[in-house]
Design a protein around this motif. Sequence first.
Motif, PDB file in Angstrom:
ATOM      1  N   GLY A 193       0.805  -1.218   0.000  1.00 50.68           N
ATOM      2  CA  GLY A 193       0.000   0.000   0.000  1.00 50.68           C
ATOM      3  C   GLY A 193       0.837   1.267   0.000  1.00 50.68           C
ATOM      4  N   VAL A 194       1.972   1.229   0.677  1.00 48.48           N
ATOM      5  CA  VAL A 194       2.897   2.374   0.676  1.00 48.48           C
ATOM      6  C   VAL A 194       3.379   2.641  -0.755  1.00 48.48           C
ATOM      7  CG1 VAL A 194       5.202   3.133   1.401  1.00 48.48           C
ATOM      8  CG2 VAL A 194       3.633   2.143   3.072  1.00 48.48           C
ATOM      9  N   VAL A 195       3.698   1.584  -1.459  1.00 47.62           N
ATOM     10  CA  VAL A 195       4.148   1.709  -2.854  1.00 47.62           C
ATOM     11  C   VAL A 195       3.011   2.255  -3.704  1.00 47.62           C
ATOM     12  CG1 VAL A 195       5.060   0.504  -4.871  1.00 47.62           C
ATOM     13  CG2 VAL A 195       5.746  -0.231  -2.574  1.00 47.62           C
ATOM     14  N   ALA A 196       1.825   1.670  -3.539  1.00 44.21           N
ATOM     15  CA  ALA A 196       0.675   2.086  -4.348  1.00 44.21           C
ATOM     16  C   ALA A 196       0.341   3.554  -4.137  1.00 44.21           C
ATOM     17  CB  ALA A 196      -0.529   1.211  -4.011  1.00 44.21           C
ATOM     18  N   GLU A 197       0.371   3.994  -2.894  1.00 50.16           N
ATOM     19  CA  GLU A 197       0.056   5.392  -2.595  1.00 50.16           C
ATOM     20  C   GLU A 197       1.086   6.330  -3.222  1.00 50.16           C
ATOM     21  OE1 GLU A 197      -0.297   8.310   1.264  1.00 50.16           O
ATOM     22  OE2 GLU A 197      -0.887   6.205   1.508  1.00 50.16           O
ATOM     23  N   ALA A 198       2.361   5.996  -3.066  1.00 44.59           N
ATOM     24  CA  ALA A 198       3.426   6.831  -3.646  1.00 44.59           C
ATOM     25  C   ALA A 198       3.303   6.883  -5.167  1.00 44.59           C
ATOM     26  CB  ALA A 198       4.794   6.304  -3.232  1.00 44.59           C
ATOM     27  N   ALA A 199       2.988   5.740  -5.768  1.00 43.24           N
ATOM     28  CA  ALA A 199       2.864   5.680  -7.226  1.00 43.24           C
ATOM     29  C   ALA A 199       1.658   6.485  -7.714  1.00 43.24           C
ATOM     30  CB  ALA A 199       2.750   4.227  -7.672  1.00 43.24           C
ATOM     31  N   ARG A 200       0.545   6.292  -7.061  1.00 45.25           N
ATOM     32  CA  ARG A 200      -0.677   6.989  -7.490  1.00 45.25           C
ATOM     33  C   ARG A 200      -0.547   8.501  -7.325  1.00 45.25           C
ATOM     34  NH1 ARG A 200      -3.581   2.336  -4.755  1.00 45.25           N
ATOM     35  NH2 ARG A 200      -3.874   0.902  -6.486  1.00 45.25           N
ATOM     36  N   ASP A 201       0.177   8.937  -6.289  1.00 47.31           N
ATOM     37  CA  ASP A 201       0.413  10.370  -6.092  1.00 47.31           C
ATOM     38  C   ASP A 201       1.184  10.970  -7.261  1.00 47.31           C
ATOM     39  OD1 ASP A 201      -0.910  10.326  -3.675  1.00 47.31           O
ATOM     40  OD2 ASP A 201       0.914  10.384  -2.445  1.00 47.31           O
ATOM     41  N   ARG A 202       1.923  10.141  -7.976  1.00 46.61           N
ATOM     42  CA  ARG A 202       2.742  10.612  -9.111  1.00 46.61           C
ATOM     43  C   ARG A 202       2.145  10.202 -10.458  1.00 46.61           C
ATOM     44  NH1 ARG A 202       8.096  10.768  -6.781  1.00 46.61           N
ATOM     45  NH2 ARG A 202       8.985  11.374  -8.764  1.00 46.61           N
ATOM     46  N   GLY A 203       0.936   9.641 -10.444  1.00 46.25           N
ATOM     47  CA  GLY A 203       0.271   9.253 -11.692  1.00 46.25           C
ATOM     48  C   GLY A 203       0.817   7.985 -12.315  1.00 46.25           C
ATOM     49  N   VAL A 204       1.428   7.133 -11.509  1.00 46.84           N
ATOM     50  CA  VAL A 204       2.018   5.882 -11.999  1.00 46.84           C
ATOM     51  C   VAL A 204       1.050   4.733 -11.712  1.00 46.84           C
ATOM     52  CG1 VAL A 204       3.916   4.242 -11.669  1.00 46.84           C
ATOM     53  CG2 VAL A 204       4.378   6.706 -11.671  1.00 46.84           C
ATOM     54  N   ASP A 205       0.793   3.911 -12.718  1.00 49.31           N
ATOM     55  CA  ASP A 205      -0.045   2.727 -12.522  1.00 49.31           C
ATOM     56  C   ASP A 205       0.722   1.703 -11.706  1.00 49.31           C
ATOM     57  OD1 ASP A 205      -2.147   3.766 -14.017  1.00 49.31           O
ATOM     58  OD2 ASP A 205      -1.434   2.873 -15.886  1.00 49.31           O
ATOM     59  N   VAL A 206       0.023   1.074 -10.756  1.00 44.93           N
ATOM     60  CA  VAL A 206       0.687   0.119  -9.869  1.00 44.93           C
ATOM     61  C   VAL A 206      -0.156  -1.140  -9.705  1.00 44.93           C
ATOM     62  CG1 VAL A 206      -0.252   1.128  -7.755  1.00 44.93           C
ATOM     63  CG2 VAL A 206       1.875  -0.133  -7.654  1.00 44.93           C
ATOM     64  N   VAL A 207       0.538  -2.262  -9.617  1.00 43.44           N
ATOM     65  CA  VAL A 207      -0.080  -3.561  -9.356  1.00 43.44           C
ATOM     66  C   VAL A 207       0.490  -4.047  -8.031  1.00 43.44           C
ATOM     67  CG1 VAL A 207      -0.267  -5.957 -10.128  1.00 43.44           C
ATOM     68  CG2 VAL A 207      -0.269  -4.093 -11.818  1.00 43.44           C
ATOM     69  N   GLU A 208      -0.399  -4.389  -7.095  1.00 46.09           N
ATOM     70  CA  GLU A 208       0.039  -4.900  -5.793  1.00 46.09           C
ATOM     71  C   GLU A 208      -0.103  -6.421  -5.779  1.00 46.09           C
ATOM     72  OE1 GLU A 208      -1.285  -2.546  -2.224  1.00 46.09           O
ATOM     73  OE2 GLU A 208      -2.561  -1.630  -3.766  1.00 46.09           O
ATOM     74  N   GLU A 209       0.957  -7.114  -5.357  1.00 47.27           N
ATOM     75  CA  GLU A 209       0.949  -8.573  -5.329  1.00 47.27           C
ATOM     76  C   GLU A 209       1.538  -9.081  -4.017  1.00 47.27           C
ATOM     77  OE1 GLU A 209      -0.148 -10.650  -7.651  1.00 47.27           O
ATOM     78  OE2 GLU A 209      -0.263  -9.417  -9.453  1.00 47.27           O
ATOM     79  N   THR A 210       1.011 -10.206  -3.556  1.00 47.08           N
ATOM     80  CA  THR A 210       1.580 -10.915  -2.416  1.00 47.08           C
ATOM     81  C   THR A 210       1.818 -12.357  -2.849  1.00 47.08           C
ATOM     82  OG1 THR A 210       0.371  -9.549  -0.831  1.00 47.08           O
ATOM     83  CG2 THR A 210       1.233 -11.640  -0.020  1.00 47.08           C
ATOM     84  N   ARG A 211       2.987 -12.866  -2.547  1.00 41.92           N
ATOM     85  CA  ARG A 211       3.331 -14.246  -2.873  1.00 41.92           C
ATOM     86  C   ARG A 211       3.931 -14.897  -1.633  1.00 41.92           C
ATOM     87  NH1 ARG A 211       0.840 -13.035  -6.841  1.00 41.92           N
ATOM     88  NH2 ARG A 211       1.373 -13.376  -9.005  1.00 41.92           N
ATOM     89  N   VAL A 212       4.008 -16.214  -1.675  1.00 43.49           N
ATOM     90  CA  VAL A 212       4.546 -16.993  -0.567  1.00 43.49           C
ATOM     91  C   VAL A 212       5.705 -17.837  -1.084  1.00 43.49           C
ATOM     92  CG1 VAL A 212       4.026 -18.793   1.129  1.00 43.49           C
ATOM     93  CG2 VAL A 212       2.277 -17.114   0.526  1.00 43.49           C
ATOM     94  N   GLY A 213       6.791 -17.901  -0.311  1.00 45.26           N
ATOM     95  CA  GLY A 213       7.920 -18.732  -0.704  1.00 45.26           C
ATOM     96  C   GLY A 213       9.219 -18.187  -0.162  1.00 45.26           C
ATOM     97  N   ARG A 214      10.307 -18.618  -0.773  1.00 44.23           N
ATOM     98  CA  ARG A 214      11.621 -18.096  -0.420  1.00 44.23           C
ATOM     99  C   ARG A 214      11.783 -16.788  -1.196  1.00 44.23           C
ATOM    100  NH1 ARG A 214      16.317 -21.974  -0.362  1.00 44.23           N
ATOM    101  NH2 ARG A 214      16.888 -20.564   1.318  1.00 44.23           N
ATOM    102  N   PRO A 215      11.975 -15.671  -0.511  1.00 45.68           N
ATOM    103  CA  PRO A 215      11.915 -14.365  -1.163  1.00 45.68           C
ATOM    104  C   PRO A 215      12.734 -14.226  -2.445  1.00 45.68           C
ATOM    105  CG  PRO A 215      11.954 -14.061   1.181  1.00 45.68           C
ATOM    106  CD  PRO A 215      12.158 -15.544   0.937  1.00 45.68           C
TER     107      PRO A 215
END
Length: 153
Positions: free
Chosen positions: A76-98
């Motif tokens: 959400g921090v990324v999404a908010e920063a991106a949207r404030d600058r007019g950048v399209d953002v996709v948020e994803e969560t995955r599970v595993g070894r980073p």
Amino acid sequence: MYERILVPTDGSAVAEVAVSHAVDLAERYGADLYALYVVDIDAVNLGLGTEQVDRIRQGHFGEMDELESRASSATGVVAEAARDRGVDVVEETRVGRPHKVIANYAEKEDIDLVVMGSHGRAGVSRALLGSVTERVLRSTHVPVLVVDKQGTE
């Protein structure tokens, strides 16, 4: 030059430094930004039973609201920063070894650049603690921009 930029995040101060760079680059190049939070299954595995770990691997957090909240907050921090600058953002969560999840995601999603933070550890400290960033560098052929937190303080 860059159309799809990935910024893996764990919500830490180090990750936030990378987020700032990723958003700047995405705005400059008109790129889409991908915010990825990886639930480290090895770390989670230490404190949970087999059944809970299996559910998490399948993406069902169930009683693990804290994990889901942490992931949502970090991306959400990324999404908010991106949207404030007019950048399209996709948020994803995955599970595993980073490092594996990040490298695989970059390949699968045809990412042009990965932007990651680093604690700037060196020598024995890095060897003992390991580094997700270092492992990503060794695990992918996608260019990786490493932002050193120490260089920003």
